[in-house]
Scaffold this motif. Structure first.
Motif, PDB file in Angstrom:
ATOM      1  N   ALA A  54       0.844  -1.189   0.000  1.00  0.00           N
ATOM      2  CA  ALA A  54       0.000   0.000   0.000  1.00  0.00           C
ATOM      3  C   ALA A  54       0.879   1.238   0.000  1.00  0.00           C
ATOM      4  O   ALA A  54       0.625   2.204  -0.721  1.00  0.00           O
ATOM      5  N   ALA A  55       1.935   1.173   0.816  1.00  0.00           N
ATOM      6  CA  ALA A  55       2.848   2.315   0.861  1.00  0.00           C
ATOM      7  C   ALA A  55       3.533   2.484  -0.485  1.00  0.00           C
ATOM      8  O   ALA A  55       3.670   3.584  -0.996  1.00  0.00           O
ATOM      9  N   ARG A  56       3.941   1.331  -1.072  1.00  0.00           N
ATOM     10  CA  ARG A  56       4.608   1.403  -2.352  1.00  0.00           C
ATOM     11  C   ARG A  56       3.655   1.912  -3.423  1.00  0.00           C
ATOM     12  O   ARG A  56       4.040   2.617  -4.339  1.00  0.00           O
ATOM     13  N   ASN A  57       2.403   1.523  -3.262  1.00  0.00           N
ATOM     14  CA  ASN A  57       1.421   1.945  -4.254  1.00  0.00           C
ATOM     15  C   ASN A  57       0.964   3.376  -4.038  1.00  0.00           C
ATOM     16  O   ASN A  57       0.230   3.916  -4.857  1.00  0.00           O
ATOM     17  N   LEU A  58       1.383   3.952  -2.913  1.00  0.00           N
ATOM     18  CA  LEU A  58       0.940   5.304  -2.598  1.00  0.00           C
ATOM     19  C   LEU A  58       1.311   6.267  -3.721  1.00  0.00           C
ATOM     20  O   LEU A  58       0.497   7.093  -4.131  1.00  0.00           O
ATOM     21  N   GLY A  59       2.535   6.113  -4.226  1.00  0.00           N
ATOM     22  CA  GLY A  59       2.972   6.971  -5.314  1.00  0.00           C
ATOM     23  C   GLY A  59       2.040   6.863  -6.510  1.00  0.00           C
ATOM     24  O   GLY A  59       1.675   7.865  -7.128  1.00  0.00           O
ATOM     25  N   LEU A  60       1.616   5.625  -6.791  1.00  0.00           N
ATOM     26  CA  LEU A  60       0.713   5.404  -7.925  1.00  0.00           C
ATOM     27  C   LEU A  60      -0.648   6.033  -7.655  1.00  0.00           C
ATOM     28  O   LEU A  60      -1.246   6.652  -8.530  1.00  0.00           O
ATOM     29  N   VAL A  61      -1.130   5.862  -6.420  1.00  0.00           N
ATOM     30  CA  VAL A  61      -2.427   6.442  -6.062  1.00  0.00           C
ATOM     31  C   VAL A  61      -2.370   7.947  -6.237  1.00  0.00           C
ATOM     32  O   VAL A  61      -3.272   8.562  -6.818  1.00  0.00           O
ATOM     33  N   ILE A  62      -1.263   8.523  -5.759  1.00  0.00           N
ATOM     34  CA  ILE A  62      -1.118   9.982  -5.858  1.00  0.00           C
ATOM     35  C   ILE A  62      -1.084  10.405  -7.324  1.00  0.00           C
ATOM     36  O   ILE A  62      -1.759  11.348  -7.731  1.00  0.00           O
ATOM     37  N   ALA A  63      -0.319   9.645  -8.137  1.00  0.00           N
ATOM     38  CA  ALA A  63      -0.224   9.988  -9.560  1.00  0.00           C
ATOM     39  C   ALA A  63      -1.597   9.944 -10.219  1.00  0.00           C
ATOM     40  O   ALA A  63      -1.979  10.859 -10.955  1.00  0.00           O
ATOM     41  N   LEU A  64      -2.353   8.881  -9.908  1.00  0.00           N
ATOM     42  CA  LEU A  64      -3.672   8.738 -10.520  1.00  0.00           C
ATOM     43  C   LEU A  64      -4.612   9.837 -10.025  1.00  0.00           C
ATOM     44  O   LEU A  64      -5.349  10.446 -10.810  1.00  0.00           O
ATOM     45  N   ALA A  65      -4.535  10.105  -8.700  1.00  0.00           N
ATOM     46  CA  ALA A  65      -5.387  11.147  -8.134  1.00  0.00           C
ATOM     47  C   ALA A  65      -5.070  12.496  -8.771  1.00  0.00           C
ATOM     48  O   ALA A  65      -5.961  13.269  -9.119  1.00  0.00           O
ATOM     49  N   LEU A  66      -3.763  12.742  -8.950  1.00  0.00           N
ATOM     50  CA  LEU A  66      -3.329  13.994  -9.561  1.00  0.00           C
ATOM     51  C   LEU A  66      -3.903  14.139 -10.971  1.00  0.00           C
ATOM     52  O   LEU A  66      -4.424  15.186 -11.348  1.00  0.00           O
ATOM     53  N   LEU A  67      -3.815  13.029 -11.729  1.00  0.00           N
ATOM     54  CA  LEU A  67      -4.363  13.026 -13.084  1.00  0.00           C
ATOM     55  C   LEU A  67      -5.848  13.334 -13.050  1.00  0.00           C
ATOM     56  O   LEU A  67      -6.366  14.093 -13.871  1.00  0.00           O
ATOM     57  N   CYS A  68      -6.561  12.728 -12.079  1.00  0.00           N
ATOM     58  CA  CYS A  68      -8.001  12.940 -11.977  1.00  0.00           C
ATOM     59  C   CYS A  68      -8.295  14.397 -11.639  1.00  0.00           C
ATOM     60  O   CYS A  68      -9.219  14.994 -12.184  1.00  0.00           O
ATOM     61  N   VAL A  69      -7.480  14.966 -10.734  1.00  0.00           N
ATOM     62  CA  VAL A  69      -7.671  16.380 -10.385  1.00  0.00           C
ATOM     63  C   VAL A  69      -7.481  17.242 -11.632  1.00  0.00           C
ATOM     64  O   VAL A  69      -8.298  18.109 -11.936  1.00  0.00           O
ATOM     65  N   VAL A  70      -6.399  16.937 -12.374  1.00  0.00           N
ATOM     66  CA  VAL A  70      -6.167  17.682 -13.610  1.00  0.00           C
ATOM     67  C   VAL A  70      -7.364  17.527 -14.541  1.00  0.00           C
ATOM     68  O   VAL A  70      -7.844  18.487 -15.141  1.00  0.00           O
ATOM     69  N   GLY A  71      -7.874  16.290 -14.616  1.00  0.00           N
ATOM     70  CA  GLY A  71      -9.029  16.030 -15.475  1.00  0.00           C
ATOM     71  C   GLY A  71     -10.232  16.848 -15.057  1.00  0.00           C
ATOM     72  O   GLY A  71     -10.903  17.478 -15.880  1.00  0.00           O
ATOM     73  N   VAL A  72     -10.508  16.874 -13.739  1.00  0.00           N
ATOM     74  CA  VAL A  72     -11.682  17.601 -13.248  1.00  0.00           C
ATOM     75  C   VAL A  72     -11.505  19.095 -13.455  1.00  0.00           C
ATOM     76  O   VAL A  72     -12.421  19.796 -13.903  1.00  0.00           O
ATOM     77  N   ILE A 111       0.242  -6.966  -8.521  1.00  0.00           N
ATOM     78  CA  ILE A 111      -0.927  -6.885  -9.395  1.00  0.00           C
ATOM     79  C   ILE A 111      -1.634  -5.544  -9.210  1.00  0.00           C
ATOM     80  O   ILE A 111      -2.022  -4.891 -10.188  1.00  0.00           O
ATOM     81  N   VAL A 112      -1.746  -5.113  -7.934  1.00  0.00           N
ATOM     82  CA  VAL A 112      -2.411  -3.835  -7.671  1.00  0.00           C
ATOM     83  C   VAL A 112      -1.679  -2.712  -8.402  1.00  0.00           C
ATOM     84  O   VAL A 112      -2.294  -1.860  -9.048  1.00  0.00           O
ATOM     85  N   GLY A 113      -0.349  -2.748  -8.336  1.00  0.00           N
ATOM     86  CA  GLY A 113       0.442  -1.733  -9.020  1.00  0.00           C
ATOM     87  C   GLY A 113       0.198  -1.752 -10.517  1.00  0.00           C
ATOM     88  O   GLY A 113       0.051  -0.713 -11.153  1.00  0.00           O
TER      89      GLY A 113
END
Lengths: 355, 353
Positions: free
Chosen positions: A42-60, A302-304
């Motif tokens: 989860a910690a390792r995936n945090l960077g990915l979550v942040i990246a995806l969230a950032l993209l979504c924010v940019v999208g919105v 797999i989650v990553g």
């Protein structure tokens, strides 16, 4: 990140130990990672979550409701589904220390083979499931050929699967005579173009394959063996794992996902052509690497991978919504891949320093 | 038309570069473009002209085409963008050029979600994009199908097509005229990708036209629409045929390689007719400095016409040069022969290969 280090086995030490102990160590190592699934990955995936969230924010911010609508999210997921399924299979191969360049071509071949006049006629006479089985069989068969070449023929994975990539595309061109084969089996189309609970069947398949992949990698002996084989094949062999056979299985698994991808492609485009899945292997590898699976093998997530796929498809979506230039998008993709690999190298360096 | 690409990302970059060249080459030509295109609906307002070009309701058009891995395909998108910029009431959304039907379908889904007024679509594979086009039509979006036809006529409001059979006929008729009844003339044909229906149509038209003056193709070799394929095919052809009177080469992009092979062999006893109509070929025809004496056009402005037609349909306008109140369902463009005499007329709409 430190959890990630622990998750890779310590085969150097293990190799010197008694085989039974090694197996226990291997199991306890994966036991750690089992307990740490909520923390470490989860910690390792945090960077990915942040990246995806950032993209979504940019999208919105840039596209507003056009981005944050159910319809648009389904569009993203539908686009992600096919590459996503391929990426799950690719995660296993890469975690096991290999690479598979042929999945895109095999997808194309499976989609062509499953939509030939003969197959469709047979499907019409019996059941549309015939088309699905055909595609899966073609996928697994190609995967097995890859696996046998790599595991028993000692051909470098890059070369063996490159050969399959070229050959499968050629075979698909011969079978289809470079023409588009429309799917006319209504039952097949009705099933794969349907929605369940408002979510397209293709997206369900992606979800199911991802869940199955997660269980297989994190909850089964097969998964533990995959990590061991990828981390240090020699140690894995000494620990009693049939490395060659396991490697073969990994490529067959990637072939299976390519077959599933072929079926999905038929459902989505209603057409089997030899150009289906062109370059999908690169999309899959990019998603897997960005997701945090080590290209060198021995660590996989797999989650990553699922996040990696979603990041790329969301990126495409945001760029399209904003009418941005295609070149900017290509550059962004390149930057993301390089960034992920640089990050990986740092992790790998730390991992080596740790053991 | 486009040979399948092996490296999409590289192609993206290459396409961009190609596009940049087209930008540099075409910017001064836009005014003529509207006069020369076969659908003369929106010519600049002139005495006796129409009000079609005057700004009307805002029209949002989504545009999607295959990857620009070929000079002609790069020109398609470029011309569409240039045409859209001529209109203050058109907002063009250009999707990433792609040879992946999966991605192209998703782009159309995106346009539908966005509620665009019209979609101009050159599908990588007509059959694969048919269902999503029908969906768009059912949602009230005007779909204009360009060049590669859908497999269902209900999938598009307007279809703009080139004339592959007509290209062959034009090339064949020109060669008939030039050779003027020379009974045993040796005629060679360098085709594109042989398994494509468009190549078969072109060859059929060529053979039919030659038959009217009692000639036939004596040597036929297929290439693959690329310069290197054209070079290899032509080199073999020239070896096989020690004397020729005329050559028809289907495609000006592969023609670059064909010309290279002809120069390498030092042959000039024949004349050559090109295909598609690239700018380089037209300039060579104009300069009359090689065996290239003519080319037949396969318009690279089809998508630009698609933009104009989409705008007219959405705004409820008609093609004012016709009596008909509505924009027609299908428009097939003509494949004229370009020679030294008329090259100036076609040069402005030629594409960079």
């Amino acid at each position: 990140m430190s959890e990630g280090v622990e998750r890779s086995l310590e085969p150097g030490g293990a190799a010197t130990a008694d085989a039974v102990v090694v197996t226990e160590r291997a199991q306890s190592a994966s036991g750690d990672e089992r307990g740490g699934l909520l923390h470490g990955p989860a910690a390792r995936n945090l960077g990915l979550v942040i990246a995806l969230a950032l993209l979504c924010v940019v999208g919105v911010v840039t596209a507003g409701d056009r981005f944050a609508s159910i319809d648009n999210i389904l569009t993203i997921l539908r686009l992600a589904a096919i590459t996503g399924v391929l990426s799950i299979g690719m995660t296993f191969v890469i975690t096991g220390g290999g690479i598979d360049l042929s999945v895109g071509s095999v997808l194309g071949l499976a989609s062509v083979w499953a939509s030939t006049l003969a197959t469709q006629t047979m499907a019409q006479d019996t059941h549309w499931i015939v088309m699905v089985f055909t595609a899966l069989l073609v996928g697994v068969a190609c995967g097995l050929v890859n696996g046998v070449l790599v595991a028993y023929g000692n051909v470098v994975a890059f070369i063996a699967t490159l050969a399959m990539m070229v050959a499968a595309r050629g075979l698909a061109e011969i079978i289809s005579n470079r023409q588009t084969q429309r799917v006319k089996v209504q039952g097949f189309l009705d099933f794969f173009r349907d929605d369940w609970l408002g979510i397209p069947v293709l997206v369900w398949i992606f979800a199911l394959v991802s869940a199955a992949g997660w269980v297989l990698l994190n909850r089964t002996t097969f998964g533990r063996r995959t990590l061991a084989v990828g981390g240090n094949p020699e140690a894995a062999r000494l620990a009693g794992i049939k490395v060659k056979r396991h490697t073969m299985y990994l490529y067959a698994l990637a072939g299976l996902t390519a077959g599933i991808g072929g079926v999905m492609m038929l459902g989505r485009t209603t057409a089997g052509t030899s150009t289906n899945g062109m370059l999908y292997e690169l999309d899959a590898i990019a998603a897997v690497v960005v997701g945090g699976t080590l290209l060198a093998g021995g660590r996989g997530t797999i989650v990553g991978t699922v996040f990696g796929v979603l990041i790329f498809t969301t990126l495409t979506n945001v760029f399209t919504l904003n009418n941005l230039s295609i070149s900017a998008q290509a550059i962004a993709k390149g930057v993301i891949i390089v960034g992920a690999v640089l990050l990986q190298q740092r992790v790998a360096a730390r991992s080596r320093a740790g053991t | 038309m486009s040979a399948p690409t092996r490296r999409r990302w590289l192609t993206l970059a290459a396409g961009t570069v190609a596009l940049a060249f087209v930008v540099a080459g075409c910017t001064s030509n836009e005014p003529e473009e509207s006069e020369d295109t076969a659908t003369n609906t929106a010519a600049a307002p002139a005495p006796g002209g129409t009000s079609n070009d005057e700004p009307g309701d805002k029209v949002v058009i989504g545009f999607s085409a295959p990857a620009a891995d070929h000079g002609w395909m790069a020109a398609i998108t470029k011309a569409a963008q240039a045409t859209a910029e001529e209109y203050s009431d058109v907002e063009l959304r250009v999707a990433e050029a792609t040879n992946d039907t999966n991605l192209q379908i998703s782009q159309i889904e995106g346009f539908i979600n966005d509620g665009v007024d019209a979609i101009v679509l050159l599908p990588f594979d007509g059959a694969a994009l048919t269902d999503i086009a029908i969906e768009a039509m059912q949602k009230g979006i005007v779909v204009v199908n360009v060049d590669r036809e859908f497999s269902d006529p209900n999938a598009a409001r307007v279809t703009v097509l080139g004339d592959n059979y007509g290209m062959g006929v034009s090339a064949g008729s020109y060669i008939c005229d030039q050779l003027g009844g020379k009974a045993d003339a040796k005629i060679a044909e360098i085709a594109g990708i042989d398994s494509l229906p468009l190549t078969q149509d072109r060859s059929q038209g060529f053979a039919d036209a030659l038959a009217t003056c009692g000639l036939e193709v004596s040597n036929r070799v297929p290439a693959d629409f690329t310069a290197q394929g054209g070079e290899a095919a032509a080199a073999n052809l020239l070896q096989a045929a020690p004397h020729l009177d005329a050559i028809w080469n289907h495609d000006d992009d592969q023609g670059v390689g064909v010309m290279a092979a002809i120069e390498a062999a030092g042959r000039d006893e024949f004349f050559m007719v090109g295909g598609a109509g690239s700018k380089q070929v037209m300039e060579s025809i104009k300069a009359d400095d090689s065996v290239l004496k003519a080319t037949v056009i396969y318009p690279s402005t089809q998508a630009a016409d698609g933009i104009k037609l989409a705008r007219l349909v959405v705004q409820g306008k008609s093609m004012s040069d016709l009596v008909e109140v509505e924009v027609p369902r299908k428009i097939q463009l003509f494949a004229p022969v370009v020679t030294k005499d008329n090259v100036d007329r076609y040069l402005p709409t030629a594409f960079e290969s």
